[in-house]
Enzyme design. Structure first.
Site, mmCIF file in Angstrom:
data_model
loop_
_atom_site.group_PDB
_atom_site.id
_atom_site.type_symbol
_atom_site.label_atom_id
_atom_site.label_comp_id
_atom_site.label_asym_id
_atom_site.label_seq_id
_atom_site.Cartn_x
_atom_site.Cartn_y
_atom_site.Cartn_z
ATOM 1 N N LYS A 58 0.849 -1.198 0.000
ATOM 2 C CA LYS A 58 0.000 0.000 0.000
ATOM 3 C C LYS A 58 0.882 1.244 0.000
ATOM 4 C CE LYS A 58 -3.927 1.941 2.639
ATOM 5 N NZ LYS A 58 -4.777 1.734 3.854
ATOM 6 N N SER A 133 -9.619 1.806 3.067
ATOM 7 C CA SER A 133 -8.786 2.573 2.166
ATOM 8 C C SER A 133 -7.769 1.735 1.385
ATOM 9 C CB SER A 133 -8.022 3.638 2.955
ATOM 10 O OG SER A 133 -7.166 3.034 3.899
ATOM 11 N N SER A 157 -9.626 -0.600 7.229
ATOM 12 C CA SER A 157 -9.124 -0.397 5.868
ATOM 13 C C SER A 157 -8.488 -1.599 5.186
ATOM 14 C CB SER A 157 -8.121 0.748 5.853
ATOM 15 O OG SER A 157 -8.798 1.964 5.714
HETATM 16 N N1 GLN Z 1 -12.728 4.032 6.679
HETATM 17 C C1 GLN Z 1 -12.131 4.466 7.903
HETATM 18 C C2 GLN Z 1 -11.747 5.924 7.807
HETATM 19 O O1 GLN Z 1 -12.021 6.508 6.806
HETATM 20 C C3 GLN Z 1 -10.964 3.592 8.241
HETATM 21 C C4 GLN Z 1 -9.756 3.962 7.509
HETATM 22 C C5 GLN Z 1 -8.591 3.068 7.834
HETATM 23 O O2 GLN Z 1 -8.731 2.026 8.445
HETATM 24 N N2 GLN Z 1 -7.419 3.551 7.468
HETATM 25 O O3 GLN Z 1 -11.222 6.504 8.720
#
Ligand code: GLN
Length: 464
Positions: A58, A133, A157
């Site tokens: 990532k 994400s 994410s």
């Molecule tokens: N979707 C969550 C956020 O937008 C989690 C993001 C993540 O785990 N990096 O904060």
């Protein structure tokens, strides 16, 4: 031989030379990336040393041989002078980094639509999101471009995109994997996670990247376990709690699929009973205060002086800060910084951040109590299947609710795994989430591997 990228790497690497395996992965990336937009950078042919297995990283985990953009204009040209511990451990174990994957800007999002480099498309249906994400990592594994990928987790994410793309996703215990070289979002929640097709592969990778690291003082001194040791032991006698407060409102295909998953565990001899985590319904509210508060502090370092984009527009130092951040950050990141700054501001700190931390302590106590009675806790990974691209971009709150089942594990620090549990009538993946007590990853892999062996959904690949 069939497509080596459709095999688990545990088998493919026995049949292929390192060069062939990496070559096959680079070819698959070349073939599918224009359609899916899963990669931001791809390594050149012959990347790395005496390599065995290709892996994608990532793009918020730093590498020395490729840029690390965090999906943001502000870091569009940034190349790190050092490498993340997880990445150096992979290289030392013979892995080859074949590319950096697309993500929501600074890992803030649930759909990978908040990337400065365009959305990732779901390999099962390219009109749908891949989740986020770590959407690029999940899509890359699902589309058989790489056999494995690293992602990052702050509130779901890794698990949520793994669920949307029909692959295995693990968020390890907080402190199990070094955060050194993972660009900070919310340091008290962040953890590098793993995406693979099968549970056994995920277990092997945790053994490679896990363990104490002097460069991350929050990494645990607890010894790395033999994570794959119990994957063939089945679930007879193991106790699974179904989180009542989380599942009472489930409907439709998610409900039927979840009930079917419980039945599979029961048939294997597991005890499956209702469990109670009374504060779980507050997880999203707590998460979006704690995570944004920490993000507002962590993102202060992107000021146009030390890292990344520097605006040449203004005349004063104040202009430099305002313009560099104004031009470099996207809308969602700005929203998070404002919300987080507000939650920490004097006069509101106790009402928001203080309260959130207090309820978080209650949530943790509730989980501890539930784990007195159960080895595992179960929910679906997500409340719905992958949604259409664009469906939630104008409605941040409904986007945030995507993490309703995943965020609790981050707030409590426990490990949790998403395992494919079937397909909707429209052919979109569904997923079961298994949570376990701190550092019980080995047991988590045991339970998930049983479910995987009974169902075999991982063998199905999207048609591209
Ligand atoms: N979707 C969550 C956020 O937008 C989690 C993001 C993540 O785990 N990096 O904060």
């Amino acid at each position: 031989m069939s497509d080596p990228l459709s095999l688990p790497f545990t088998e493919a690497r026995r049949q292929l030379s390192a060069r062939e395996y990496v070559g096959a992965s680079l070819r698959a990336i070349g073939e599918h990336n224009a359609k899916l937009n899963a990669f931001i950078h791809v390594a050149g042919e012959g990347a790395g040393g005496p390599l065995s297995v290709p892996i994608a990283i990532k793009d918020n985990i730093v590498t020395r041989d490729m840029p690390t953009t965090c999906g943001s204009q502000i870091l569009a040209k940034f190349v790190s002078p050092f490498e993340a511990t997880a990445v150096s451990r992979l290289r030392a174990a013979g892995w080859s980094i074949v590319g950096k994957t697309n993500l929501d800007e600074f890992a803030m999002g649930s759909s990978t639509e908040h990337s400065a480099f365009g959305p990732v498309r779901n390999p099962w249906n390219t009109a749908r999101v891949a989740g986020g994400s770590s959407g690029g990592s999940a899509a890359a594994v699902a589309a058989r471009m790489v056999p494995a990928a690293l992602g990052s987790e702050t509130g779901g994410s890794v698990r949520q995109p793994a669920a949307f793309c029909g692959v295995v996703g693990l968020k390890p215990t907080y402190g199990r994997v070094s955060r050194s070289g993972l660009v900070a979002f919310a340091s008290g929640l962040d953890q590098i996670g793993i995406i693979t097709k099968t549970v056994r592969e995920c277990a092997e990778l945790l053994g490679v990247i896990g363990g104490h690291d002097p460069l991350d003082s929050t990494s645990s001194a607890q010894a790395v376990d033999d994570y794959g040791a119990d994957v063939d032991r089945g679930v007879r006698g193991l106790r699974f709690g179904v989180v009542s407060e989380a599942v009472e409102k489930l409907e439709g295909e998610v409900r039927t699929n979840f009930d079917a998953a419980l039945e599979i565990l029961r048939r294997g001899g597991a005890v499956v009973e209702p469990a109670s985590v009374p504060t779980i319904g507050h997880a999203i509210a707590i998460y979006y205060i704690v995570a944004n508060a920490e993000a507002s502090a962590n993102l202060a370092r992107f000021d146009g002086v030390r890292y990344g984009h520097r605006s040449a527009r203004g005349k004063t130092l104040r202009d430099l800060y305002f313009d560099s951040r104004g031009e470099g950050f996207g809308a969602e990141v700005k929203r998070r910084i404002m919300l987080g700054t507000f939650a920490l501001s004097s006069g509101y700190y106790e009402a928001y951040y203080g309260r959130a931390q207090a309820v978080r302590a209650r949530l943790r106590a509730d989980f501890d109590a539930a784990f007195q009675r159960f080895d595992f806790l179960l929910t679906p990974t997500t409340p719905e299947v992958a949604f259409p691209i664009g469906a939630k971009t104008d409605d941040p709150l409904s986007m945030y609710l995507s993490d309703i089942f995943t965020a609790p594990a981050n707030l409590v620090g426990i490990p949790a795994l998403a395992v494919p549990s079937g397909f909707s009538r429209e052919g979109l993946p569904l997923s079961l989430q298994i949570m376990a007590p701190h550092f019980a990853e080995r047991a988590l892999f045991r339970a998930a591997a049983f479910f995987e062996k009974e169902t075999n959904y991982w063998r199905r690949a999207p048609k591209l």
